[in-house]
Design an enzyme around this catalytic site. Structure first.
Site, PDB file in Angstrom:
ATOM      1  N   SER A1268       0.814  -1.221   0.000  1.00 30.21           N
ATOM      2  CA  SER A1268       0.000   0.000   0.000  1.00 30.21           C
ATOM      3  C   SER A1268       0.838   1.258   0.000  1.00 30.21           C
ATOM      4  CB  SER A1268      -0.954  -0.026   1.203  1.00 30.21           C
ATOM      5  OG  SER A1268      -1.810  -1.133   1.128  1.00 30.21           O
ATOM      6  N   ARG A1283       7.688   6.265  -3.833  1.00 29.49           N
ATOM      7  CA  ARG A1283       8.058   6.957  -2.599  1.00 29.49           C
ATOM      8  C   ARG A1283       7.463   6.195  -1.420  1.00 29.49           C
ATOM      9  NH1 ARG A1283       4.062   9.835  -5.028  1.00 29.49           N
ATOM     10  NH2 ARG A1283       2.124  10.115  -3.853  1.00 29.49           N
ATOM     11  N   ASP A1321      -5.227  -2.511  -3.203  1.00 35.62           N
ATOM     12  CA  ASP A1321      -6.344  -2.960  -2.385  1.00 35.62           C
ATOM     13  C   ASP A1321      -7.684  -2.782  -3.094  1.00 35.62           C
ATOM     14  OD1 ASP A1321      -6.261  -0.215  -2.281  1.00 35.62           O
ATOM     15  OD2 ASP A1321      -6.418  -0.066  -0.100  1.00 35.62           O
TER      16      ASP A1321
END
Length: 1666
Positions: A1268, A1283, A1321
């Site tokens: 995630s 990042r 997700d």
């Protein structure tokens, strides 16, 4: 279990005496005549009228009928002598005189004693129902393989080898406190059993963990598991097969009970969850855990025969309901956790010994709870031979009979005889052995890498020397060998640092119950103290009390910790361990205080003489006191196991009073100048009221029993390194009698069988206090912190419909028990082997002579043995009927940290049952006021991101049920349930209710009650969209009288539909437009909001004041209107941006290719893995897909260490993740893991697990990796990190492929795992919904409407034209399906604001956000922003002086007659201060006068005395904000439907499975997740209303849209994406399920098949849409 055999009870034979049965009988003849347990008369029943028989050989069989007793040997000796001694030989006349004398004396003495031993005696008939035969093990699929392997091994065993497995070798006969016999011929070892529940008793250098009561006080489920795992690891490294723990009996009925400290607290749910977590932890290390003591062993007095002077143990007399709802509850949770062994207790239950109580063992444990492991006796708790075997006992420990170390087992040779003469059926013995061996296989103890063959235990329980006796309990046996190998276990690379773990457990088990004026924490340099510094300039700290300092003779000076001297680390008895070291409180305090600025004074005694002077010289005083107890075989200073009272011991009260009254001297008013801090180390509830209210006592810490790290853990809390987070696992009363009249120890029995009636039923501990309205000193669950917490936004959400009061009917066993040869073998096979040397007192299974066996007679079996007891309807799986554990209600709340430091909050959930409930026998059912049902321990920080956390808990069907004795089943009562959520049993700020209808077909939902401070919306069939569209009609189609008319009716309906072309029966009709009286609102949008309010109707007779407020609120609400024309324009723009994103990089809507090219349809099978790195936690799952849209999920979760979040290299983090995957495989798929690891070895060195050939490969787990964090994905399992977020910062990971990084570390460990897919997700949500959705058509769209919003949908590959520009090679894209799932990232839709609505509140929110100008769609739809929009709209009215919101000229304008006021520190004045959950509360408020909204405004937002008009204004605006969000959500859904053309071809979606013979409708399936769509009132209905307004969809298209909740996209969804990767041929495979090779089944053929398919279809799908 005692530490050693009591010498006074030892009645050993001479070593030279021949071991004949006659000798055995004569040796204990004098005790036999006094002991009613040795009677030969009458039949056995499960009662105390004939409590038991001594052994199979003493029971009434043909064999023992032929035996005669020898004359008394002492009399033979006397007769052989001459002289005057011959006059002592009695003649007949002398005998008559002596008889008359003693008879007269007996009658005289018994006049007073007769009443004592008759009053309250044993019932004439037993109170325990007989339950026969013993259920066989191997009926559960999870144990099927282990039982099959056990059957293969046991089938090769001889009779004596089987008996050897079931019988211990005798006390102190081997290295462990208990060992079973081995079967060396077949490689089955002697199993080592070792105490105990808090560490390894008698083992060298093992960790002395905090006791169970301390663990319970942590309320930390993860820590309970970790402690168990460490405990199991140490046991395995020491060669221990079976750990004798955890303990959940005693439960804590009696606060003074001696062994309550071994368990986790005085509540069945707390005990059950803690025990289950501990068991899972222990057994994850491959060691068999033992759930003990089963059951109701609540006190030490009279727990064993003769231990307290009575010939029988105490009988705990309990009714059926209390047994199920209180005392058996933790054991049910233990069985559900897969525990391998259960230990039956010493006491009797309803006047039948627990280890031979057939109802308890056969009925409840093995049948109803589905226990698959083996039942072992507590040490010498077995009181009969044949009877205990028939009643369900499987192993006797330590093997001795009725006396310690006597070498005469009740089984052993006696069991061999009982089987040979037919008294014990061979089938029963086979099952006994199978259960033991199956547990051995189930825990992987046949693995020779983990359990080296022939190694055995590497320590001795009986000596600390390296070389010692091999059989120390055998007299005259001096055989020696190396017995202690000193294997390190506390700090190892594999096991980790257990010293640090013990410190953490001890720290979190400290409960801060009082902290006046924030006295704690202290500073190390003494600053902040009320100091009168000495000339040296140092602050002065006094440490008072013996228990702060070491025992002068050493930490282990008292065997089994049998004294309360010095620092108290644990209670005493077999549950205690040797301390490898002990950091005392004083040592830790001296080490932590800065000696340059602080002077520490020690008062090393509890003596109070002159203590006042020393206390007066201190700037702060720390007083240490204790209360100790333990097992009943030990007494210390008059404390015989159970505590004599609940007061601090050794003068603790007086010490606290004297110090607290004088600390720092006294001021002019006589008040002590300095503060006193009290630290109590205790085994359980302790009365504090003699000093708790003294002005000098400012802080009190209850540190329980902390183990080896006592001082360090205390220092962590005292100095504020960690905020205290422990909560009481019991209630602390003001007076001992407050616990109730039945809470005291039975200390003086009036009967030969002491009777203890549990007449209080369910009302123990806090339940008693609440039932009788008694105010405790500190309630159950109480605990303070150094920060402050606030709960808000309670939601009570039904998950599964409860259609019947009872659970689903018990299903057939999921596995078939193995069958072995039941024939009785030739007795000659049981004869003593020639040449085998006999070790004295050692327990053997062999016969000395065939004459010991006489066949042909008939054993007189127990009453009821001939009758086969029917199975319990409450059974059917491990822990009971699986439907009992169906999640029924989800409860959510928001936890906020309102303090200045981070901390852990224990959020507890209690329920109250409905009133006026009757059972099946028409008896009124009484319930406790409230009962604990779940909790969550949640860490909340102080940063904006970390200070607020959602708390989610669930209620199962069992949680909502009571035990109905008439039905013999669990029953959900109809009526209103109350849910309370808070921080203790008496501190429940959030309350709501939900309704279960009598014989309900569904939940009604949350019910508003004006007495509740926090309420949830009312879900009614009139207003809740799910109930409006899908009201289920249940029909019983089992009877021909029902289904034949139904078939006729269906035929007629089909005919009518054919004739008149009516719409299909199963299509959803458009919901009727709401009709309601006209409201004084000119805007139709606003009028609709009024109309759809749950029940509240604003008054049509308004004052000018209220009219002005209403007009202003309506004006603001109207600003959120998003009409049909705007919706259509937005859909058109949404489609344009979708197309733009498909064509080029850098578009407003990213349209990210996911490389997932198909969705599941529910027919897929196999075993897949998933991992989820979603933040600070890492979750590992395995998902078994069953092929029928259902799955089984196994998972574990671990917290990412903070240092790894900012590690120097990616290797450190990803190696840690791979280690967690390895640990998961070892714990849950060990056989598969071991087989793979074995095949990696050279063939010549392979063991049992290896494949049969070099070419035979073990299946590789395909793994979906939910990551995630922002990545640039370039393949289904390729993606470079863009990042880090969420506190991670590992520089060298940026730009690297995260899948490759994880795969590298997995390969380094040699794990059978392939990272098959990188998962988003939202994509996971789509996959999870597609697998579980009705029908076999794939799901089109997965959408999240929660804290954020996003969507992923199935797109034609040809339309994703930017793929070629991105440089994707043919190897990166699987084009076999022609489709690919696209992650839209639609939160950025219309950043240029061409079609999105904009209000002043939207504009100011965006301008002040962290990312102005982007995510414009998300800022109008997601839960992260809706609360802030509402806050700004409210403040706009508050600041407008012309609008009287929260403003009254005088109190008469307010219906509560009090002027409204907004607190200066109100959250309304802070950015993000209003939680989005408030929208649901306000918009769904149906309480009278909108009381729920007003109370929320008061308690959470500082708006006092808000009027009904104020609340109505807020409700109206909240409803407008929510409705706009729902209509905007419909824009995204409509755009996807139209863009993909699925209205014309809904089935045109590639799936991974083949649906054979399945008819599907034309539904367009949409999977959704998130709190908005789940909880906001009418959210889905508003979406559908908007869809009907979209050109190209309309009412007809909307009816075809099927919206369903999708769960666990990051777990199940990730596994399904791994499946897609497999099907795409990317090189890996899911591990097939046991049935995965079988073809999918279609419908039956011919008329019979047609009827069968029709009936199945009707049973499954008949829903009347209204």
């Amino acid at each position: 279990m005692p530490a050693q055999a009591p010498d006074a009870n030892a009645r050993d034979h001479s070593d030279t005496e021949p071991m004949t049965r006659h000798a055995q009988d004569s040796s204990d003849s004098d005790i036999d005549e006094l002991d009613p347990l040795k009677t030969d008369q009458g039949r056995y029943t499960d009662d105390a009228r004939r409590p038991l028989r001594s052994s199979p050989a003493n029971e009434k069989t043909t064999r023992n009928a032929s035996l005669t007793r020898q004359p008394l040997r002492w009399l033979d000796t006397q007769r052989s002598r001459g002289g005057w001694l011959r006059w002592c030989i009695p003649s007949r006349f002398c005998c008559i005189l002596v008889g008359i004398f003693f008879t007269t004396l007996f009658l005289l003495l018994s006049v007073g004693g007769l009443w004592v031993y008759n009053s309250g005696g044993v019932p004439e008939d037993g109170q325990s129902e007989p339950w026969y035969p013993a259920p066989r093990g191997g009926t559960v699929r999870l144990w099927e393989k282990s039982y099959a392997r056990a059957a293969e091994l046991v089938g090769q065993m001889t009779l004596v080898e089987k008996v050897n497995v079931t019988t211990g070798t005798g006390w102190k006969m081997d290295m462990c406190v208990g060992q079973t016999g081995a079967v060396e011929r077949l490689g089955f070892p002697s199993l080592c059993l070792q105490d105990g529940p808090l560490g390894l008793r008698f083992a060298d250098n093992a960790t002395a963990f905090p006791a169970g009561i301390t663990v319970g006080a942590t309320w930390n489920k993860d820590l309970m598991y970790e402690r168990g795992r460490a405990h199991g690891y140490e046991a395995r490294m020491k060669g221990i097969h079976i750990l004798l723990g955890p303990s959940m009996g005693p439960l804590g009925r009696l606060p003074a009970g001696g062994r309550t400290w071994e368990g986790f607290g005085a509540d069945p749910v707390l005990q059950g969850i803690a025990a289950a977590q501990t068991i899972r932890g222990i057994q994850s290390s491959g060691v068999i855990a033992t759930a003990k003591h089963y059951v109701a062993n609540e006190q030490e007095h009279y727990r064993q025969p003769w231990e307290w002077g009575t010939p029988n143990a105490i009988s705990s007399n309990i009714d059926d309901r209390t047994m199920h709802e209180v005392y058996a509850w933790p054991f049910a949770e233990s069985v559900r956790a897969g525990v391998g062994s259960v230990m039956c207790s010493y006491n009797q239950l309803n006047n039948s010994y627990a280890c031979q109580n057939s109802k308890l063992l056969n009925g409840i444990l093995k049948d109803e709870l589905g226990f698959q492991g083996f039942v072992q006796s507590d040490w010498l708790a077995q009181r009969s031979g044949v009877a205990s075997a028939l009643a369900g006992l499987d192993a006797t420990l330590p093997g001795d009979g009725l006396l310690w170390q006597d070498g005469k087992s009740l089984w052993g040779k006696e069991l061999t005889i009982a089987v040979l003469n037919g008294s014990v059926p061979m089938e029963r013995l086979n099952d006994m052995v199978l259960r033991v061996v199956a547990a051995w296989y189930q825990l992987g103890q046949d693995n020779e890498e983990r359990w080296p063959k022939g190694a055995g235990p590497n320590f001795s329980s009986w000596t600390n020397d390296e070389v010692g006796l091999l059989h120390p309990g055998s007299p005259g046996c001096d055989e020696k060998g190396t017995v202690n190998h000193f294997v390190p276990v506390r700090q190892t690379e594999e096991g980790g640092d257990h010293n640090e773990l013990a410190r953490r457990v001890a720290r979190e088990g400290i409960v801060l119950v009082k902290n006046t004026n924030n006295t704690l924490p202290l500073t190390r340099n003494g600053t902040g103290l009320k100091t009168h510094r000495t000339q040296t300039g140092k602050a002065r700290v006094g440490i008072f009390g013996e228990s702060a300092f070491p025992n002068p003779n050493g930490a282990n000076a008292c065997a089994d910790r049998r004294c309360n001297v010095g620092a108290l680390a644990s209670g005493w008895g077999s549950g205690a361990v040797e301390l490898p070291y002990l950091v005392t409180p004083a040592e830790a305090l001296h080490a932590n205080f800065d000696d340059q600025t602080v002077q520490v004074t020690d008062w090393k005694t509890n003596a109070v003489e002159h203590v006042d002077g020393t206390a007066a010289a201190q700037d702060v005083c720390l007083v240490f006191i204790t209360s100790d107890a333990g097992e009943g075989y030990i007494s210390w200073e008059g404390v015989n196991g159970d505590r004599n009272d609940l007061n601090p011991q050794k003068g603790g009260d007086a010490l606290v009073r004297d110090v607290a009254a004088n600390c720092g001297g006294r001021d002019e008013q006589g008040v002590p100048v300095s503060d006193t801090i009290v630290v109590l180390h205790t085994v359980g509830p302790t009365i504090l009221d003699k000093w708790i209210d003294m002005p000098g006592v400012k802080a009190v810490l209850i540190a329980h029993l902390p183990g080896q790290e006592s001082g360090n853990a205390l220092a962590d809390v005292l100095f504020g390194d960690h905020s205290p987070s422990g909560h009481l696992p019991y209630t602390i009363a003001k007076r001992e009698q407050d616990y109730g009249p039945h809470s005291g120890i039975l200390r003086h029995a009036k009967t030969l069988v002491p009777q203890q009636d549990f007449t209080e039923g369910l009302l123990i501990d806090y339940r008693h206090f609440s039932a009788y309205n008694i105010t405790p000193r500190y309630p159950f669950g109480h605990g303070l912190s150094y920060t402050s917490f606030q709960l808000s936004g309670l939601f009570v959400h039904p998950l599964n419909t409860i259609r019947t009061p009872e659970p689903l009917a018990r299903l057939p066993a999921s596995a078939k028990p193995p069958t072995l040869d039941p024939a009785i073998p030739d007795p000659r096979t049981a004869l003593w082997p020639k040449g085998l040397r006999k070790v004295p007192k050692y327990i053997y299974p062999w016969l000395d002579s065939l004459s010991e066996v006489r066949q042909g007679g008939r054993y007189e079996y127990p009453v009821g043995y001939e009758d086969t007891h029917p199975p319990s309807p409450a059974g059917g799986g491990e822990g009971g009927n699986p439907d009992l554990y169906t999640e029924a209600v989800e409860v959510r709340a928001t936890l906020s940290n309102t303090g200045l430091v981070g901390g852990d909050a224990v959020v507890q959930m209690y329920i109250s049952f409905p009133a006026n409930v009757t059972d099946s026998l028409n008896r009124t059912v009484a319930f406790p006021v409230r009962v604990l049902r779940n909790w969550a321990k949640v860490r909340v920080g102080t940063s904006n991101e970390a200070k607020r956390r959602e708390v989610k808990m669930v209620l199962t069907r069992k949680d909502l049920s009571f035990w109905d004795g008439g039905r013999g089943n669990w029953v959900v009562p109809g009526g209103e349930f109350e849910v309370g959520v808070g921080f203790s049993e008496r501190d429940l700020p959030l309350r709501s209710s939900f309704l279960v209808r009598e014989r309900a077909s569904s939940y009604i939902g949350a019910v508003q009650d004006p007495d509740h401070s926090f309420l949830h919306e009312r879900h009614t069939t009139a207003h809740h969209p799910k109930h409006r569209r899908q009201l289920t009609l249940q029909l019983d189609l089992l009877s021909p009288a029902v289904y034949l008319p139904v078939l006729v009716l269906l035929a007629l309906l089909a005919h009518q539909f054919t004739q008149f072309n009516l719409p299909g029966l199963f299509h959803t009709a458009p919901p009727p437009q709401p009709s309601c009286p006209a409201y004084p609102a000119a805007n139709p949008f606003v009028q609709d909001l009024y109309c759809r309010a749950p029940t509240h109707t604003p008054s049509t007779h308004r004052s000018p004041h209220s009219m002005a407020l209403a007009a202003a609120a309506e004006r603001v609400a109207a600003e959120f209107e998003f009409d049909d024309a705007h919706i259509n324009r937005a859909v058109h723009e949404f489609i344009r941006e979708m197309d733009e994103g498909l064509a080029q990089q850098g578009a407003t809507m990213s349209q990210i290719p996911t490389y997932v090219t198909a969705v599941p349809n529910g027919t897929e099978k196999g075993l897949y893995m998933a991992v989820d790195l979603g933040g600070t936690n890492f979750r590992v799952c395995s998902i078994q897909l069953h092929g029928n849209s259902t799955f089984s999920l196994t998972q574990s979760k671990v917290k990412i260490p903070h240092e790894l979040m900012t590690a120097k290299t990616s290797h450190e983090l990803f190696a840690f993740l791979a280690k967690q995957i390895e640990a998961f495989l070892k714990a849950h798929h060990y056989e598969h893991y071991a087989c793979h690891m074995e095949n990696r070895r050279p063939r010549s060195t392979r063991g049992f697990f290896s494949s049969s050939s070099d070419t035979e490969a073990v299946e590789i787990f395909s793994l979906g990796f939910t990551f995630s964090f922002p990545v640039q994905q370039s393949g289904i399992n390729k993606g470079n990190l863009i990042r880090w977020t969420k506190g991670f910062d590992i520089a060298d990971t940026i730009g690297k492929d995260v899948c490759a990084l994880l795969q590298t570390e997995i390969d380094a460990l040699g794990l059978p795992v392939r990272v098959a897919a990188l998962v988003n997700d939202t994509v996971g949500t789509l996959m999870a919904r597609s697998y579980s959705s009705p029908g076999k058509t794939g799901t089109l769209l997965g959408a999240i409407f929660g804290t954020g919003t996003n969507g992923a949908y199935v797109e034609k590959l040809a339309r994703i034209t930017k793929l070629s520009a991105m440089g994707a090679s043919a190897g990166d894209v699987d084009d076999s399906t022609g489709e690919m799932i696209v992650n839209t990232e639609w939160g950025s839709f219309d950043n240029h604001l061409s079609v999105l609505p904009i209000t002043p509140y939207d504009a100011s929110l965006d301008a002040e956000s962290n990312n102005p100008g982007i995510q414009m769609f998300e800022k109008r739809v997601s839960g992260m922003f809706l609360g802030e929009i509402l806050r700004r709209a409210i403040l706009d009215l508050v600041h407008d002086k012309a609008v009287p919101l929260f403003s009254d000229e005088h109190s008469n304008q307010n219906d509560v007659h009090s002027t409204t006021n907004i607190h200066d520190q109100s959250a309304l004045y802070r950015q993000w201060g209003l939680d989005t959950s408030f929208l649901s509360i306000a918009a769904g408020d149906a309480s009278k006068g909108l009381k729920a909204t007003r109370q929320t405004l008061d308690k959470e937002y500082g708006v006092s005395a808000a009027s009904a008009e104020d609340a109505e204004a807020v409700r109206l605006i909240a409803a407008a904000v929510g409705k706009r969000a729902a209509r905007l959500s419909a824009v995204a859904i409509a755009a996807v439907i139209l863009s993909t053309g699925k209205l014309d071809a809904p089935r045109d979606i590639a799936t991974t499975g083949e649906a054979q013979g399945v008819e599907d409708d034309d539904a367009i399936d949409i999977g959704v997740d998130g709190s908005l769509v789940e909880f906001y009132p009418l959210f889905e209905e508003y979406i559908r209303e908007a869809l009907r307004a979209v050109r190209g969809i309309g009412a007809a298209g909307e009816r075809r849209v099927r919206i369903g909740i999708a769960k666990d996209g990051s777990g199940v969804g990730a596994a399904l994406i791994a499946l897609v990767a497999d099907r795409a041929g990317s090189g890996g495979k899911g591990v097939p399920s046991p049935t995965s090779s079988s073809a999918s089944t279609g419908g039956g053929q011919g008329a019979a098949g047609f009827l069968q398919s029709v009936m199945a279809s009707v049973n499954r799908s008949l829903r009347l849409r209204v």
